[in-house]
Enzyme design. Structure first.
Site, PDB file in Angstrom:
ATOM      1  N   GLU A 113      47.592  85.996   7.046  1.00  0.00           N
ATOM      2  CA  GLU A 113      48.068  86.747   5.875  1.00  0.00           C
ATOM      3  C   GLU A 113      47.410  88.129   5.830  1.00  0.00           C
ATOM      4  O   GLU A 113      48.045  89.118   5.454  1.00  0.00           O
ATOM      5  CB  GLU A 113      47.774  85.954   4.594  1.00  0.00           C
ATOM      6  CG  GLU A 113      48.646  84.696   4.469  1.00  0.00           C
ATOM      7  CD  GLU A 113      48.148  83.719   3.425  1.00  0.00           C
ATOM      8  OE1 GLU A 113      46.920  83.538   3.309  1.00  0.00           O
ATOM      9  OE2 GLU A 113      48.992  83.114   2.728  1.00  0.00           O
ATOM     10  N   GLU A 133      47.520  75.394   6.575  1.00  0.00           N
ATOM     11  CA  GLU A 133      47.120  74.932   5.239  1.00  0.00           C
ATOM     12  C   GLU A 133      47.457  73.461   4.998  1.00  0.00           C
ATOM     13  O   GLU A 133      46.702  72.735   4.332  1.00  0.00           O
ATOM     14  CB  GLU A 133      47.777  75.811   4.155  1.00  0.00           C
ATOM     15  CG  GLU A 133      47.126  77.191   4.000  1.00  0.00           C
ATOM     16  CD  GLU A 133      47.642  78.224   4.993  1.00  0.00           C
ATOM     17  OE1 GLU A 133      48.411  77.871   5.913  1.00  0.00           O
ATOM     18  OE2 GLU A 133      47.254  79.405   4.850  1.00  0.00           O
TER      19      GLU A 133
HETATM   20  N1  COA Z   1      36.503  77.727   6.316  1.00  0.00           N
HETATM   21  C1  COA Z   1      35.202  77.436   6.441  1.00  0.00           C
HETATM   22  N2  COA Z   1      34.588  77.243   7.631  1.00  0.00           N
HETATM   23  C2  COA Z   1      35.353  77.308   8.729  1.00  0.00           C
HETATM   24  C3  COA Z   1      36.724  77.602   8.678  1.00  0.00           C
HETATM   25  C4  COA Z   1      37.305  77.812   7.406  1.00  0.00           C
HETATM   26  N3  COA Z   1      38.599  78.127   7.234  1.00  0.00           N
HETATM   27  N4  COA Z   1      37.217  77.591   9.931  1.00  0.00           N
HETATM   28  C5  COA Z   1      36.181  77.306  10.744  1.00  0.00           C
HETATM   29  N5  COA Z   1      35.048  77.144  10.019  1.00  0.00           N
HETATM   30  C6  COA Z   1      33.711  76.830  10.511  1.00  0.00           C
HETATM   31  C7  COA Z   1      33.609  75.388  10.995  1.00  0.00           C
HETATM   32  O1  COA Z   1      33.359  74.520   9.909  1.00  0.00           O
HETATM   33  C8  COA Z   1      32.440  75.499  11.937  1.00  0.00           C
HETATM   34  O2  COA Z   1      31.246  75.532  11.177  1.00  0.00           O
HETATM   35  P1  COA Z   1      29.917  74.744  11.722  1.00  0.00           P
HETATM   36  O3  COA Z   1      29.589  75.443  12.989  1.00  0.00           O
HETATM   37  O4  COA Z   1      28.944  74.976  10.626  1.00  0.00           O
HETATM   38  O5  COA Z   1      30.352  73.331  11.909  1.00  0.00           O
HETATM   39  C9  COA Z   1      32.611  76.869  12.563  1.00  0.00           C
HETATM   40  O6  COA Z   1      33.436  77.611  11.671  1.00  0.00           O
HETATM   41  C10 COA Z   1      33.319  76.827  13.897  1.00  0.00           C
HETATM   42  O7  COA Z   1      34.543  76.125  13.730  1.00  0.00           O
HETATM   43  P2  COA Z   1      34.991  74.922  14.723  1.00  0.00           P
HETATM   44  O8  COA Z   1      36.006  74.104  14.003  1.00  0.00           O
HETATM   45  O9  COA Z   1      33.792  74.223  15.265  1.00  0.00           O
HETATM   46  O10 COA Z   1      35.671  75.777  15.893  1.00  0.00           O
HETATM   47  P3  COA Z   1      36.790  75.298  16.914  1.00  0.00           P
HETATM   48  O11 COA Z   1      36.939  76.424  17.899  1.00  0.00           O
HETATM   49  O12 COA Z   1      36.518  73.933  17.428  1.00  0.00           O
HETATM   50  O13 COA Z   1      38.155  75.226  16.038  1.00  0.00           O
HETATM   51  C11 COA Z   1      39.788  76.067  14.475  1.00  0.00           C
HETATM   52  C12 COA Z   1      38.746  76.408  15.574  1.00  0.00           C
HETATM   53  C13 COA Z   1      40.245  77.424  13.903  1.00  0.00           C
HETATM   54  C14 COA Z   1      40.942  75.327  15.118  1.00  0.00           C
HETATM   55  C15 COA Z   1      39.137  75.204  13.381  1.00  0.00           C
HETATM   56  O14 COA Z   1      37.905  75.775  13.000  1.00  0.00           O
HETATM   57  C16 COA Z   1      39.976  75.068  12.144  1.00  0.00           C
HETATM   58  O15 COA Z   1      40.952  74.323  12.133  1.00  0.00           O
HETATM   59  N6  COA Z   1      39.604  75.780  11.035  1.00  0.00           N
HETATM   60  C17 COA Z   1      40.268  75.702   9.779  1.00  0.00           C
HETATM   61  C18 COA Z   1      41.547  76.528   9.796  1.00  0.00           C
HETATM   62  C19 COA Z   1      42.269  76.389   8.477  1.00  0.00           C
HETATM   63  O16 COA Z   1      42.646  75.323   8.059  1.00  0.00           O
HETATM   64  N7  COA Z   1      42.488  77.539   7.814  1.00  0.00           N
HETATM   65  C20 COA Z   1      43.136  77.579   6.537  1.00  0.00           C
HETATM   66  C21 COA Z   1      42.114  77.420   5.491  1.00  0.00           C
HETATM   67  S1  COA Z   1      42.814  77.618   3.887  1.00  0.00           S
END
Ligand code: COA
Length: 255
Positions: A113, A133
């Protein structure tokens, strides 16, 4: 600490997300900084174009900070999180200066966004975009079903929001969502911003207002700004103000 920086590079300003350990996820503090930077940029006549970038990380921005919004009750979630974020993203989208998003890595949810608030985008070949989401039980809230739905065809938004599909860089280029794919998104984005910064600022600003009025981005304000700008350049405005100050009847000429 999570923050958003405003960095001056002469005619080009950079808004840079800085929360790489959390994949540049948007915290409330970052939203506040972004809003303050938008206000500062509107006052800054030196900055003629803006690049929106992020600290190097596996994501340009992984969306809104889930740990920040998760504890909020529904009313506060709607008011303090969705509406505030929406308003602040609107502010960036409606900036009078041309903006380029440098999508150096994945742009998910609020990160996508954010990229959509910019006038154009450059993406890295390995970056993807997504609206995840529904994985965490919410819906896009910072214009993902509104502004983004103007930039991408409805079936494509549905693919992402209803089917959890991620789109690769080549697809975003084919859809016209990004201007180019680049191994060095920052260099490519700055090159585009420099080009815009070398054009007539008033032409660029006015063209942006006209395009926004045409597509319905803040249409009411855009129409008033265009009309206000035009009429404020007339001799009659000067005469009207002078007559008011001299407490006499104005002599308008229609020029
Ligand atoms: N909010 C808060 N923290 C987040 C985040 C988010 N939207 N996205 C990633 N992080 C944090 C993770 O919790 C992790 O923290 P930690 O190291 O303290 O455990 C760190 O960032 C790294 O993320 P991780 O998931 O380990 O990386 P990855 O490369 O394995 O996966 C994604 C990447 C983007 C696929 C995955 O992080 C994800 O699905 N994130 C959420 C995306 C989402 O739903 N966004 C919409 C939110 S409204």
């Amino acid at each position: 600490m999570s923050t958003v920086h405003l960095i001056s590079h002469g005619a080009v300003a950079e808004i840079r997300l800085d929360n790489p350990d959390k994949l540049n996820a948007f915290t409330p503090e970052m939203l506040e900084s972004l809003e303050a930077h938008c206000s500062a940029l509107e006052r800054d006549r030196e900055a003629r174009a803006v690049v929106v970038s992020a600290a190097p990380s596996r994501a340009f921005c992984a969306g809104a900070d889930i740990t920040a919004w998760a504890p909020l009750p529904p009313g506060e979630f709607a008011r303090g999180w969705v509406r505030d974020g929406h308003r602040i993203f609107d502010r960036l989208a409606r900036l009078s200066k041309p903006t380029v998003a440098a999508i150096g890595a994945h742009a998910f949810g609020g990160g996508l966004e954010l990229a959509a608030t910019c006038d154009i985008r450059v993406i890295s070949p390995t970056a993807t975009i997504a609206l995840p989401e529904a994985n965490v039980g919410i819906v896009p809230g910072w214009s993902g079903t509104q502004r983004l739905a103007r930039l991408l065809p409805e079936p494509v938004i549905k693919e992402m929001a209803l089917f959890g599909q991620r789109l690769g860089a080549e697809r975003t280029l084919a859809l016209g969502f990004v201007a180019e794919i680049s191994e060095d998104v920052n260099a490519a984005s700055f090159a585009l911003a420099e080009r815009a910064a070398g054009l007539s600022p008033m032409s660029v600003e006015t063209a942006k207002y006209m395009l926004h009025a045409a597509v319905g981005e803040d249409r009411a304000a855009m129409v008033e700004a265009l009309g206000g700008g035009m009429v404020s350049a007339t001799n009659d405005r000067q005469e009207g103000v002078r007559a008011f100050q001299e407490k006499r009847k104005p002599k308008f000429t229609g020029e």
